[in-house]
Design an enzyme around this catalytic site. Structure first.
Site, PDB file in Angstrom:
ATOM      1  N   LYS A  11      30.718  44.315  33.673  1.00 22.69           N
ATOM      2  CA  LYS A  11      31.803  43.975  32.743  1.00 22.69           C
ATOM      3  C   LYS A  11      31.943  42.453  32.555  1.00 22.69           C
ATOM      4  O   LYS A  11      31.393  41.669  33.333  1.00 22.69           O
ATOM      5  CB  LYS A  11      33.106  44.590  33.256  1.00 22.69           C
ATOM      6  CG  LYS A  11      33.061  46.127  33.300  1.00 22.69           C
ATOM      7  CD  LYS A  11      34.428  46.703  33.651  1.00 22.69           C
ATOM      8  CE  LYS A  11      34.389  48.216  33.683  1.00 22.69           C
ATOM      9  NZ  LYS A  11      35.732  48.811  33.891  1.00 22.69           N
ATOM     10  N   TYR A  51      35.834  53.864  24.957  1.00 19.30           N
ATOM     11  CA  TYR A  51      36.923  54.263  25.860  1.00 19.30           C
ATOM     12  C   TYR A  51      37.965  55.161  25.180  1.00 19.30           C
ATOM     13  O   TYR A  51      39.101  55.245  25.648  1.00 19.30           O
ATOM     14  CB  TYR A  51      37.598  53.012  26.435  1.00 19.30           C
ATOM     15  CG  TYR A  51      36.802  52.363  27.550  1.00 19.30           C
ATOM     16  CD1 TYR A  51      36.649  52.995  28.781  1.00 19.30           C
ATOM     17  CD2 TYR A  51      36.201  51.124  27.389  1.00 19.30           C
ATOM     18  CE1 TYR A  51      35.925  52.418  29.812  1.00 19.30           C
ATOM     19  CE2 TYR A  51      35.473  50.526  28.418  1.00 19.30           C
ATOM     20  CZ  TYR A  51      35.341  51.189  29.627  1.00 19.30           C
ATOM     21  OH  TYR A  51      34.631  50.623  30.654  1.00 19.30           O
ATOM     22  N   PHE A  59      47.154  51.383  29.448  1.00 19.29           N
ATOM     23  CA  PHE A  59      46.289  50.206  29.584  1.00 19.29           C
ATOM     24  C   PHE A  59      45.176  50.155  28.542  1.00 19.29           C
ATOM     25  O   PHE A  59      44.312  49.276  28.607  1.00 19.29           O
ATOM     26  CB  PHE A  59      45.695  50.154  31.000  1.00 19.29           C
ATOM     27  CG  PHE A  59      44.920  51.382  31.418  1.00 19.29           C
ATOM     28  CD1 PHE A  59      43.605  51.591  31.012  1.00 19.29           C
ATOM     29  CD2 PHE A  59      45.517  52.346  32.220  1.00 19.29           C
ATOM     30  CE1 PHE A  59      42.901  52.727  31.392  1.00 19.29           C
ATOM     31  CE2 PHE A  59      44.817  53.489  32.613  1.00 19.29           C
ATOM     32  CZ  PHE A  59      43.511  53.666  32.192  1.00 19.29           C
ATOM     33  N   ARG A  87      28.865  56.200  41.801  1.00 17.98           N
ATOM     34  CA  ARG A  87      30.310  56.008  42.006  1.00 17.98           C
ATOM     35  C   ARG A  87      30.606  55.611  43.460  1.00 17.98           C
ATOM     36  O   ARG A  87      31.517  54.842  43.727  1.00 17.98           O
ATOM     37  CB  ARG A  87      31.082  57.247  41.554  1.00 17.98           C
ATOM     38  CG  ARG A  87      31.049  57.359  40.026  1.00 17.98           C
ATOM     39  CD  ARG A  87      31.662  58.636  39.511  1.00 17.98           C
ATOM     40  NE  ARG A  87      33.113  58.637  39.546  1.00 17.98           N
ATOM     41  CZ  ARG A  87      33.893  58.062  38.635  1.00 17.98           C
ATOM     42  NH1 ARG A  87      33.364  57.404  37.622  1.00 17.98           N
ATOM     43  NH2 ARG A  87      35.192  58.141  38.721  1.00 17.98           N
ATOM     44  N   THR A  93      38.087  52.604  41.646  1.00 14.66           N
ATOM     45  CA  THR A  93      38.441  51.859  40.424  1.00 14.66           C
ATOM     46  C   THR A  93      39.219  50.594  40.768  1.00 14.66           C
ATOM     47  O   THR A  93      38.972  49.521  40.215  1.00 14.66           O
ATOM     48  CB  THR A  93      39.298  52.757  39.498  1.00 14.66           C
ATOM     49  OG1 THR A  93      38.553  53.940  39.216  1.00 14.66           O
ATOM     50  CG2 THR A  93      39.638  52.047  38.202  1.00 14.66           C
ATOM     51  N   ARG A 104      32.481  46.907  43.656  1.00 13.67           N
ATOM     52  CA  ARG A 104      33.825  46.477  43.231  1.00 13.67           C
ATOM     53  C   ARG A 104      34.535  45.697  44.334  1.00 13.67           C
ATOM     54  O   ARG A 104      35.254  44.731  44.056  1.00 13.67           O
ATOM     55  CB  ARG A 104      34.641  47.682  42.764  1.00 13.67           C
ATOM     56  CG  ARG A 104      34.216  48.145  41.370  1.00 13.67           C
ATOM     57  CD  ARG A 104      34.944  49.389  40.960  1.00 13.67           C
ATOM     58  NE  ARG A 104      34.714  49.753  39.573  1.00 13.67           N
ATOM     59  CZ  ARG A 104      34.776  51.003  39.115  1.00 13.67           C
ATOM     60  NH1 ARG A 104      35.039  52.007  39.949  1.00 13.67           N
ATOM     61  NH2 ARG A 104      34.579  51.258  37.837  1.00 13.67           N
ATOM     62  N   ASN A 114      37.325  45.106  36.725  1.00 13.94           N
ATOM     63  CA  ASN A 114      36.766  45.666  37.965  1.00 13.94           C
ATOM     64  C   ASN A 114      35.239  45.660  38.027  1.00 13.94           C
ATOM     65  O   ASN A 114      34.643  46.553  38.614  1.00 13.94           O
ATOM     66  CB  ASN A 114      37.359  47.057  38.251  1.00 13.94           C
ATOM     67  CG  ASN A 114      37.002  48.078  37.213  1.00 13.94           C
ATOM     68  OD1 ASN A 114      36.422  47.745  36.184  1.00 13.94           O
ATOM     69  ND2 ASN A 114      37.312  49.331  37.473  1.00 13.94           N
ATOM     70  N   HIS A 117      31.315  49.447  35.294  1.00 14.00           N
ATOM     71  CA  HIS A 117      31.655  50.797  34.863  1.00 14.00           C
ATOM     72  C   HIS A 117      30.607  51.744  35.427  1.00 14.00           C
ATOM     73  O   HIS A 117      29.440  51.372  35.544  1.00 14.00           O
ATOM     74  CB  HIS A 117      31.627  50.868  33.324  1.00 14.00           C
ATOM     75  CG  HIS A 117      31.670  52.281  32.800  1.00 14.00           C
ATOM     76  ND1 HIS A 117      32.838  52.992  32.706  1.00 14.00           N
ATOM     77  CD2 HIS A 117      30.682  53.110  32.388  1.00 14.00           C
ATOM     78  CE1 HIS A 117      32.566  54.200  32.236  1.00 14.00           C
ATOM     79  NE2 HIS A 117      31.265  54.301  32.031  1.00 14.00           N
ATOM     80  N   GLU A 128      27.057  58.101  26.979  1.00 15.36           N
ATOM     81  CA  GLU A 128      27.215  56.647  27.113  1.00 15.36           C
ATOM     82  C   GLU A 128      25.873  55.925  26.990  1.00 15.36           C
ATOM     83  O   GLU A 128      25.792  54.860  26.376  1.00 15.36           O
ATOM     84  CB  GLU A 128      27.898  56.331  28.444  1.00 15.36           C
ATOM     85  CG  GLU A 128      29.348  56.800  28.468  1.00 15.36           C
ATOM     86  CD  GLU A 128      30.031  56.698  29.832  1.00 15.36           C
ATOM     87  OE1 GLU A 128      31.209  57.071  29.910  1.00 15.36           O
ATOM     88  OE2 GLU A 128      29.398  56.236  30.809  1.00 15.36           O
TER      89      GLU A 128
HETATM   90  P1  CMP Z   1      36.053  52.239  34.111  1.00 13.06           P
HETATM   91  O1  CMP Z   1      35.293  52.928  35.200  1.00 13.06           O
HETATM   92  O2  CMP Z   1      35.271  51.383  33.189  1.00 13.06           O
HETATM   93  O3  CMP Z   1      36.823  53.345  33.237  1.00 13.06           O
HETATM   94  C1  CMP Z   1      38.090  53.136  32.675  1.00 13.06           C
HETATM   95  C2  CMP Z   1      38.649  51.806  32.980  1.00 13.06           C
HETATM   96  O4  CMP Z   1      40.022  51.656  32.734  1.00 13.06           O
HETATM   97  C3  CMP Z   1      38.512  51.534  34.455  1.00 13.06           C
HETATM   98  O5  CMP Z   1      37.165  51.355  34.798  1.00 13.06           O
HETATM   99  C4  CMP Z   1      39.429  50.335  34.635  1.00 13.06           C
HETATM  100  O6  CMP Z   1      38.776  49.110  34.342  1.00 13.06           O
HETATM  101  C5  CMP Z   1      40.464  50.585  33.562  1.00 13.06           C
HETATM  102  N1  CMP Z   1      41.717  50.956  34.202  1.00 13.06           N
HETATM  103  C6  CMP Z   1      41.962  52.056  34.917  1.00 13.06           C
HETATM  104  N2  CMP Z   1      43.237  52.044  35.373  1.00 13.06           N
HETATM  105  C7  CMP Z   1      43.785  50.882  34.922  1.00 13.06           C
HETATM  106  C8  CMP Z   1      45.069  50.293  35.064  1.00 13.06           C
HETATM  107  N3  CMP Z   1      46.039  50.897  35.750  1.00 13.06           N
HETATM  108  N4  CMP Z   1      45.273  49.092  34.463  1.00 13.06           N
HETATM  109  C9  CMP Z   1      44.288  48.491  33.763  1.00 13.06           C
HETATM  110  N5  CMP Z   1      43.044  49.027  33.595  1.00 13.06           N
HETATM  111  C10 CMP Z   1      42.811  50.195  34.177  1.00 13.06           C
END
Ligand code: CMP
Length: 139
Positions: A11, A51, A59, A87, A93, A104, A114, A117, A128
């Site tokens: 990211k 997304y 968010f 994962r 996450t 992460r 984070n 992905h 994807e």
């Molecule tokens: P990702 O695995 O890319 O899939 C969805 C993304 O949403 C996740 O990683 C986070 O970067 C983002 N995300 C999930 N929960 C939150 C949150 N509470 N606030 C901001 N971003 C979030």
């Protein structure tokens, strides 16, 4: 390819922080083979579409703005049990909850920024991968 591939993005936070090489090293050490790889940038429309499943989440706007804010690295990875194993490799996450040694835990800034992905299912891994790469870009 189903069951053997997953899709990842390094990211904008991790690219800006100079972690591309270290993250690709961790991915390789964890036993994943790179099937496709590119440095690119999502438009706002791309990020909204990618997304879309999160469009009702509070968010979503923040996520779309962040994911289109700078370059990313997109990659298709191969390994047995790829989705689940990746994962595990990236960790929770929220980096505050991610296990020691995970990507992460090592490189993410926050739950939103984070670092990486990882696809959440075999079906989404394929969707994807095809969102980012044409057939001739996957080896
Ligand atoms: P990702 O695995 O890319 O899939 C969805 C993304 O949403 C996740 O990683 C986070 O970067 C983002 N995300 C999930 N929960 C939150 C949150 N509470 N606030 C901001 N971003 C979030």
């Amino acid at each position: 390819m189903s069951g053997k591939i997953t899709f990842t993005m390094i990211k904008p936070d991790a690219v800006a922080d100079g972690h591309i090489g270290a993250i690709l090293g961790k991915i390789s050490e964890a036993g994943f083979k790179i099937k496709a790889l590119k440095l690119t940038q999502l438009t706002v429309a791309d990020a909204k579409k990618f997304y879309e499943v999160h469009s009702e989440r509070p968010f979503y706007g923040e996520l779309v703005d962040f994911m289109s804010s700078g370059p990313i690295v997109a990659a298709v990875l191969e390994k047995d049990n790829a989705v689940e194993d990746f994962r595990t490799t990236i960790g929770a996450t929220n980096p505050a909850e991610a296990a020691e040694g995970t990507i992460r835990k090592l490189f993410a800034r926050s739950i939103g920024e984070n670092a990486v992905h990882g696809s959440d299912s075999d079906e989404n891994a394929l969707i994807e991968a095809q969102f980012h790469f044409s057939g001739r870009e996957i080896f």
